[in-house]
Structures are given as C-alpha cells and as structure tokens.
Design a protein around this motif. Structure first.
Motif: not given
Length: 105
Positions: A62-75, A93-98
């Motif tokens: 249902d959810f995944a974790t994205f990790s960048g250089g110094s941060f992370s978030f669940n989506h 870093y870019l994330m977009a929904s429909a």
C-alpha cells in the motif's frame, strides 16, 4: 513530399503492429537465476534449478518509502518519485499524481 510522408507513415504502421502484439510486463522477477516477467497482482509458475516448481505472486504494498540524500518520506506505492540532476550540485525530486498533486523537493 507526399511520397516521403506516405512512406514514413507506412513504416510507422509496420513497426507499431508487432510491438502491440507482445505482452510486455512491468517487472522481471528473478529467483535463483530463473527470470519471469510479471505485473503486480499476477501469479506465475516457475521451475527452479533442480526441477522444483513454485508459484510466485507479485503484490504491490500500500505504501513505499522514498529516500533522498538527507530526507525520506512515505507515499502511496501507486506513485513513484523521480530524481533529476539539475547541475551545480542541485538535485530535484518530483512526484506527481494524475489528479495534479505535485511534490517537489
């Protein structure tokens, strides 16, 4: 001019036909060196080295974790984030929904 356009259109039509006939899967699952193409929610029968037969299923969390250089978030796992190097030590870093929701870091 029209002859070139007609030839180009014919070439595109011929190349597009066979490509549509092949059922390409989004993921390749490899177990003990045996690869099988599979989409989320599908099951496949796999014969492993040694002759053992197994049924595998690929399911999406249902959810995944994205990790960048110094941060992370669940989506939601149905969305994916992209990483783009903009130069001069700037990474986007870019994330977009429909629906038009956009997250840019």
């Amino acid at each position: 001019m029209r002859l070139v356009s007609a030839a180009a259109l014919t070439l595109i039509a011929l190349c597009a036909g066979p490509a549509g006939a092949e059922d390409l899967k989004a993921f390749r699952l490899t177990i003990d060196g045996v690869a099988v193409d599979i989409d989320p929610g599908e099951s496949a029968d796999v014969t492993l080295p040694g002759g053992k037969k197994s049924k595998v299923t690929l399911e999406r969390n249902d959810f995944a974790t994205f990790s960048g250089g110094s941060f992370s978030f669940n989506h939601p796992s149905t969305m994916s984030a992209t990483k783009t190097d903009l130069g001069e030590n700037i990474t986007q870093y870019l994330m977009a929904s429909a629906l038009g929701t956009i997250v840019v870091v």
